[in-house]
Design a protein around this motif. Structure first.
Motif, mmCIF file in Angstrom:
data_model
loop_
_atom_site.group_PDB
_atom_site.id
_atom_site.type_symbol
_atom_site.label_atom_id
_atom_site.label_comp_id
_atom_site.label_asym_id
_atom_site.label_seq_id
_atom_site.Cartn_x
_atom_site.Cartn_y
_atom_site.Cartn_z
ATOM 1 N N ALA A 249 0.800 -1.229 0.000
ATOM 2 C CA ALA A 249 0.000 0.000 0.000
ATOM 3 C C ALA A 249 0.830 1.276 0.000
ATOM 4 N N GLU A 250 2.146 1.165 0.090
ATOM 5 C CA GLU A 250 2.978 2.373 0.162
ATOM 6 C C GLU A 250 2.766 3.285 -1.048
ATOM 7 N N SER A 251 2.595 2.695 -2.216
ATOM 8 C CA SER A 251 2.426 3.515 -3.425
ATOM 9 C C SER A 251 1.057 4.179 -3.478
ATOM 10 N N TRP A 252 0.164 3.799 -2.576
ATOM 11 C CA TRP A 252 -1.183 4.376 -2.575
ATOM 12 C C TRP A 252 -1.297 5.621 -1.701
ATOM 13 N N ARG A 253 -0.239 5.921 -0.931
ATOM 14 C CA ARG A 253 -0.267 7.155 -0.146
ATOM 15 C C ARG A 253 -0.374 8.352 -1.083
ATOM 16 N N PRO A 254 -1.066 9.419 -0.713
ATOM 17 C CA PRO A 254 -1.809 9.656 0.536
ATOM 18 C C PRO A 254 -3.304 9.353 0.410
ATOM 19 N N LEU A 255 -3.636 8.376 -0.433
ATOM 20 C CA LEU A 255 -5.049 8.037 -0.663
ATOM 21 C C LEU A 255 -5.305 6.558 -0.381
ATOM 22 N N ARG A 256 -4.725 6.054 0.704
ATOM 23 C CA ARG A 256 -4.902 4.630 0.998
ATOM 24 C C ARG A 256 -6.353 4.289 1.352
ATOM 25 N N SER A 257 -7.116 5.261 1.854
ATOM 26 C CA SER A 257 -8.538 5.003 2.119
ATOM 27 C C SER A 257 -9.291 4.750 0.820
ATOM 28 N N VAL A 258 -8.929 5.464 -0.218
ATOM 29 C CA VAL A 258 -9.551 5.238 -1.536
ATOM 30 C C VAL A 258 -9.223 3.832 -2.019
ATOM 31 N N ALA A 259 -7.958 3.437 -1.891
ATOM 32 C CA ALA A 259 -7.573 2.088 -2.286
ATOM 33 C C ALA A 259 -8.319 1.044 -1.463
ATOM 34 N N THR A 260 -8.479 1.301 -0.168
ATOM 35 C CA THR A 260 -9.232 0.384 0.693
ATOM 36 C C THR A 260 -10.647 0.208 0.173
ATOM 37 N N TRP A 261 -11.287 1.305 -0.202
ATOM 38 C CA TRP A 261 -12.658 1.248 -0.727
ATOM 39 C C TRP A 261 -12.698 0.409 -2.010
ATOM 40 N N VAL A 262 -11.712 0.587 -2.873
ATOM 41 C CA VAL A 262 -11.651 -0.191 -4.115
ATOM 42 C C VAL A 262 -11.478 -1.676 -3.801
ATOM 43 N N LEU A 263 -10.624 -2.002 -2.833
ATOM 44 C CA LEU A 263 -10.405 -3.407 -2.464
ATOM 45 C C LEU A 263 -11.688 -4.038 -1.934
ATOM 46 N N TYR A 264 -12.439 -3.286 -1.147
ATOM 47 C CA TYR A 264 -13.735 -3.794 -0.665
ATOM 48 C C TYR A 264 -14.672 -4.074 -1.837
ATOM 49 N N ARG A 265 -14.677 -3.199 -2.816
ATOM 50 C CA ARG A 265 -15.576 -3.389 -3.970
ATOM 51 C C ARG A 265 -15.140 -4.586 -4.813
ATOM 52 N N LEU A 266 -13.846 -4.843 -4.895
ATOM 53 C CA LEU A 266 -13.391 -6.050 -5.607
ATOM 54 C C LEU A 266 -13.916 -7.301 -4.911
ATOM 55 N N CYS A 267 -13.920 -7.294 -3.586
ATOM 56 C CA CYS A 267 -14.471 -8.426 -2.832
ATOM 57 C C CYS A 267 -15.963 -8.569 -3.083
ATOM 58 N N ASP A 268 -16.676 -7.448 -3.087
ATOM 59 C CA ASP A 268 -18.110 -7.479 -3.361
ATOM 60 C C ASP A 268 -18.396 -8.112 -4.715
ATOM 61 N N ALA A 269 -17.630 -7.694 -5.708
ATOM 62 C CA ALA A 269 -17.849 -8.214 -7.060
ATOM 63 C C ALA A 269 -17.540 -9.709 -7.135
ATOM 64 N N ALA A 270 -16.497 -10.130 -6.434
ATOM 65 C CA ALA A 270 -16.139 -11.552 -6.438
ATOM 66 C C ALA A 270 -17.218 -12.376 -5.754
ATOM 67 N N ASN A 271 -17.761 -11.864 -4.666
ATOM 68 C CA ASN A 271 -18.818 -12.590 -3.939
ATOM 69 C C ASN A 271 -20.113 -12.631 -4.742
ATOM 70 N N ALA A 272 -20.388 -11.543 -5.487
ATOM 71 C CA ALA A 272 -21.607 -11.509 -6.291
ATOM 72 C C ALA A 272 -21.504 -12.442 -7.479
ATOM 73 N N GLY A 273 -20.275 -12.656 -7.952
ATOM 74 C CA GLY A 273 -20.081 -13.519 -9.122
ATOM 75 C C GLY A 273 -20.170 -14.982 -8.758
#
Length: 210
Positions: A186-210
């Motif tokens: 996550a170091e390369s995601w600074r200073p927007l690691r919260s945005v990356a976190t939100w994207v990671l959650y959505r990837l999980c959502d999509a995987a679970n929905a599939g």
């Protein structure tokens, strides 16, 4: 808070894999967001306690029962929590640990050692340290509060299973990385690691929905 389009573009450019994922999920809505954005700071933290280690449906049911212990649709206030006997929380479905956590949070708020009125002016590390002084509240609960309640944009809950699974999906790994590996990733995601976190959650959502 919501980053500018230029900031989001810079984030995507620094990590092409994340940038590709950002194109596949809904646009970042900005924080505060979700249920933790409603009610008082105390009620937002209490909701996180209620939802710890429970599946969504069970958590919603128990949370609703606790809210019904007092007038109005919200979780009991600090004063109401202190006046309610432990048996009321237990009867609504709270475990002994969650009852103790909510009671300790309410007591520390009333005593002034947890200063939620000034929390928006505190640094992230100060907020985590202050909330972690409450029995039963750890780093994860404090991080959820920082993101979804205070709108902080550079939070990385590396121990969160959803985040770890999101990194696994993002990078095409066979196994979930550990918290240390997630922090390094996550170091390369600074200073927007919260945005990356939100994207990671959505990837999980999509995987679970599939």
């Amino acid at each position: 808070m919501k980053p500018t389009a230029a900031q989001l573009g810079e984030l995507a450019a620094r990590d092409p894999l994340l940038g590709g994922a950002m194109q596949r999920v809904p646009p970042f809505p900005g924080f505060p967001a979700g249920p933790l954005a409603r009610g008082s700071h105390f009620q937002a933290i209490a909701r996180s306690i209620a939802y710890q280690q429970l599946a969504g449906t069970a958590a919603r049911t128990i949370y609703g029962r606790v809210c019904a212990l007092t007038p109005g649709p919200r979780f009991p206030t600090v004063e109401e929590c202190l006046s309610l006997p432990d048996e009321s929380f237990r009867g609504a479905g709270f475990s002994a640990g969650k009852t103790r956590a909510v009671k300790d949070l309410a007591a520390k708020c009333a005593a002034g050692s947890v200063r939620l009125r000034n929390v928006a002016r505190m640094a992230d590390e100060e907020v985590v340290a202050m909330l972690s002084s409450v029995w039963g509240i750890g780093e994860w609960t404090a991080q959820m509060f920082l993101m979804f309640r205070l709108g902080r944009l550079d939070v990385m809950p590396a121990g969160d299973l959803g985040v770890r699974e999101g990194v696994r999906i993002l990078d095409g790994r066979g196994e979930r990385p550990g918290p240390k590996a997630v922090l390094e990733r996550a170091e390369s995601w600074r200073p927007l690691r919260s945005v990356a976190t939100w994207v990671l959650y959505r990837l999980c959502d999509a995987a679970n929905a599939g």
